[in-house]
Design an enzyme around this catalytic site. Structure first.
Site, PDB file in Angstrom:
ATOM      1  N   SER A  35       0.834  -1.251  -0.040  1.00 56.34           N
ATOM      2  CA  SER A  35       0.176  -0.098   0.185  1.00 56.34           C
ATOM      3  C   SER A  35       0.758   1.252   0.057  1.00 56.34           C
ATOM      4  CB  SER A  35      -0.867  -0.037   1.401  1.00 56.34           C
ATOM      5  OG  SER A  35      -0.082   0.068   2.387  1.00 56.34           O
ATOM      6  N   HIS A  92       1.123   4.125   6.851  1.00 65.12           N
ATOM      7  CA  HIS A  92       0.729   5.104   5.863  1.00 65.12           C
ATOM      8  C   HIS A  92       1.165   6.597   6.013  1.00 65.12           C
ATOM      9  CE1 HIS A  92      -2.794   2.313   4.447  1.00 65.12           C
ATOM     10  NE2 HIS A  92      -1.576   1.813   3.948  1.00 65.12           N
ATOM     11  N   ASP A 143      -7.665   6.266   4.465  1.00 63.74           N
ATOM     12  CA  ASP A 143      -8.037   5.285   5.561  1.00 63.74           C
ATOM     13  C   ASP A 143      -9.001   5.240   6.243  1.00 63.74           C
ATOM     14  OD1 ASP A 143      -5.598   4.320   4.578  1.00 63.74           O
ATOM     15  OD2 ASP A 143      -4.343   5.025   5.897  1.00 63.74           O
TER      16      ASP A 143
END
EC number: 3.4.21.89
Length: 177
Positions: free
Chosen positions: A53, A93, A119
């Site tokens: 990701s 992230h 998210d």
């Protein structure tokens, strides 16, 4: 290689010495880990990227070094590792939005570089923003692909147990010169 035959031939003093040596290695590793926790301010100073990701910034298997000093403000563009209630594995992230209130509270939104959406779907139900308490650490450096061993051991548990058995046997049977 006769593991049990070697153990039987070893006298008790040698066996105690090898077991003590093994215990010292394990306790040294734990002390180093606890020392890193104190120095970095992070409950987990080293993490492995488990998904794609964050590509192209980080790839699956990259080893990240984290710090988590609470005095440092969180800023957009920073890469954070955070935990979400109900999920055991931390997520790596990038912070894309930060809301700073007048009272000093900070809320922020994250997104994986390789993901299409933010998210909010990963957060617990009803949660739209993360807070500083959710942060495990902030990425300060990395080693590419070094953590792939961790991923292999999680994906193939038999490999993990075999590797641990070989390492344990080596430590116990290794003779000092």
């Amino acid at each position: 290689m006769d593991l049990f035959g070697d153990l039987r031939r070893m006298n008790k003093r040698q066996l105690y010495y090898q077991v003590l040596n093994f215990a010292m290695i394990v306790s040294s590793a734990l002390m180093i880990w606890k020392g890193l926790i104190v120095i970095t301010g992070s409950e987990s100073p080293i993490v492995v990227v488990l998904s794609g990701s964050m590509e192209p910034a980080f790839h699956r298997g990259d080893l990240l070094f984290l710090t988590n000093f609470h005095d440092d403000p969180i800023r957009a563009g920073e890469i954070v590792v955070f935990k979400v209630e109900g999920r055991d594995i931390p997520i790596v992230h990038r912070v894309i939005k930060v809301h700073e209130k007048e009272n000093g509270n900070i809320k922020f939104l994250t997104k994986g570089d390789n993901n299409e959406v933010d998210d909010r779907g990963l957060y617990k139900e009803g949660q739209n923003w993360l807070e500083k308490k959710d942060v495990v650490g902030r990425a300060r450096g990395f080693l590419p692909y070094v953590g792939i061993v961790t991923i292999i051991m999680n994906d193939y548990p038999k490999f993990k147990y075999a590797l641990l058995a070989v390492m344990g046997a080596y430590v116990l049977l290794k003779r000092e010169s």
